[in-house]
Design an enzyme around this catalytic site. Structure first.
Site, short mmCIF file in Angstrom:
data_model
loop_
_atom_site.label_atom_id
_atom_site.label_comp_id
_atom_site.label_asym_id
_atom_site.label_seq_id
_atom_site.Cartn_x
_atom_site.Cartn_y
_atom_site.Cartn_z
N SER A 82 0.80 -1.23 0.00
CA SER A 82 0.00 0.00 0.00
C SER A 82 0.83 1.27 0.00
CB SER A 82 -0.93 0.01 1.22
OG SER A 82 -0.20 -0.04 2.42
N ASP A 125 -2.23 8.84 7.47
CA ASP A 125 -3.21 8.05 8.19
C ASP A 125 -2.50 7.15 9.19
OD1 ASP A 125 -2.16 5.98 6.68
OD2 ASP A 125 -3.92 5.71 5.41
N HIS A 155 0.46 5.31 6.74
CA HIS A 155 1.14 5.83 5.56
C HIS A 155 1.58 7.28 5.72
CE1 HIS A 155 -1.79 2.69 4.31
NE2 HIS A 155 -0.72 2.21 3.70
#
Length: 375
Positions: free
Chosen positions: A50, A335, A338
């Site tokens: 991600s 977040d 990340h």
């Protein structure tokens, strides 16, 4: 019509190689000044999770998605599947290489494939079983298989020799391993911690990683960038578990053997894989520097996410239509897991032209300019 367009695009890809090898004019790309910048490599192929996924999970039956607002709030085009408020680290590296944004595999068709493909998938790991709590994801083995499908199509439409030379001159960015800890080893519903200690697990991961990278090498890849793991004990999700909001040194130490194993693997590859060059980005060192010198870099909030719920905005990650912080450029974390676009850009630039304390045995710019021998 779609087949014809794709075949024509692949032919142009082979022409990019010949241009980049000095036989014709070099291809060009945009730079920050609105001029045109020479493309340093024909393409970049991206594998990971991600941190660098740009939309491959959008159409999966997956809980690991970022194709909704406020993800992409600062990205030209809005939410695309990037787990950030804006660009990722590989977006910045692509721009510095003179390339356009690299499309996700799920959207790679026509002219979009000319400069490479991003195969990364949120929740993906080196081990196929990693990330199963999120249901749909594309593990590294499957990402490699997807690349092989791309390669087979290229060879069928253009020819093995031209494609082989283009692939050999292209950059392969691989950033795997984070989820093998966060969404495997550290998860209560996985037996991994009972089966392996920290060193044994790192050995297991890099044993598999070695074989996967050799597969890419056997498919023609020659210029590799390997991203190490960062200070995962200091992300908001982990900080939220501490009543005092402190980094978990236990988790930071847990991943050290993995990073050391990658360096050892890289050295062996550089000594033994003919015609290949691997470089290593010390993400942990860069991240420690950013945390220690946050004010100098312009960051004032270092211990919580810009978008998220609960302690350190890390107990629940960024939800659809949630209102994020307004001063996003001052945050290190977007977040629970990340970094913000500002950090991604900073780290991309450091990796591109930094010294050997953070990227070695050479930086990305030097790797791109390196002339390798081909069969």
């Amino acid at each position: 019509m779609a087949i014809f367009t794709r075949a024509c695009s692949l032919l142009v890809f082979a022409m990019v190689l010949r241009a980049g090898s000095g036989q014709n004019v070099d291809p060009i790309g945009p730079d920050d000044g609105g001029r045109r910048r020479r493309e340093m490599v024909p393409a970049m192929f991206i594998f990971g999770d991600s941190l660098i996924d740009n939309g491959n999970n959008n159409n999966l039956a997956s809980l690991a998605k970022a194709n909704y607002f406020p993800y992409g709030i600062d990205f030209n085009g809005g939410p695309t599947g990037r787990f950030s408020n804006g660009c990722t680290m590989v977006d910045e590296i692509a721009e510095l290489l003179g390339l356009p944004l690299i499309p996700p595999y799920s959207e790679a068709y026509g002219d979009a494939v000319l400069h490479g493909i991003n195969y990364a998938s949120a929740a993906a790991g080196i081990l196929d079983i990693t990330g199963r709590n999120f249901v749909g994801r594309i593990p590294f083995n499957q990402q490699i298989w997807n690349f092989q499908n791309t390669l087979d199509e290229m060879r069928d439409n253009v020819g093995a020799r031209d494609v082989g030379r283009a692939i050999g001159k292209s950059i392969f960015f691989v950033g795997m391993g984070s989820n093998d800890y966060l969404n495997n080893y550290l998860m209560f519903n996985y037996p991994t911690r009972l089966q392996y200690n920290a060193q044994q697990y790192a050995d297991l991961l890099v044993q598999q990683y070695t074989q996967q990278l050799k597969t890419l090498y056997n498919l023609g890849a020659r210029k590799f960038i390997l991203g190490g793991l960062g200070e995962m004990g200091c992300i908001p999700s982990i900080l939220a578990r501490s009543p005092a909001g402190l980094c978990s040194e236990e988790i930071n130490k847990l991943v050290l053997p993995f990073n050391e194993n990658i360096k050892s693997m890289m050295n062996k590859f550089n000594a033994n894989l003919t015609g290949a060059r691997f470089i290593y980005i010390d993400i942990a060192r860069m991240f420690r520097d950013i945390l220690a010198n946050s004010q100098a870099y312009g960051f004032s909030i270092v211990d919580r996410g810009c978008c998220g719920i609960g302690r350190n905005r890390g107990q629940v990650t960024c939800l659809p239509l949630e209102t994020p912080c307004l001063n996003r450029e001052q945050y290190i974390f977007w977040d629970a897991f990340h970094p913000t676009e500002a950090v991604n850009i900073l780290m991309g630039r450091k990796a591109f032209n930094g010294n050997t304390s953070i990227v070695y045995p050479m930086n990305i710019e030097q790797l791109a300019n390196l002339e390798l021998e081909f069969d």
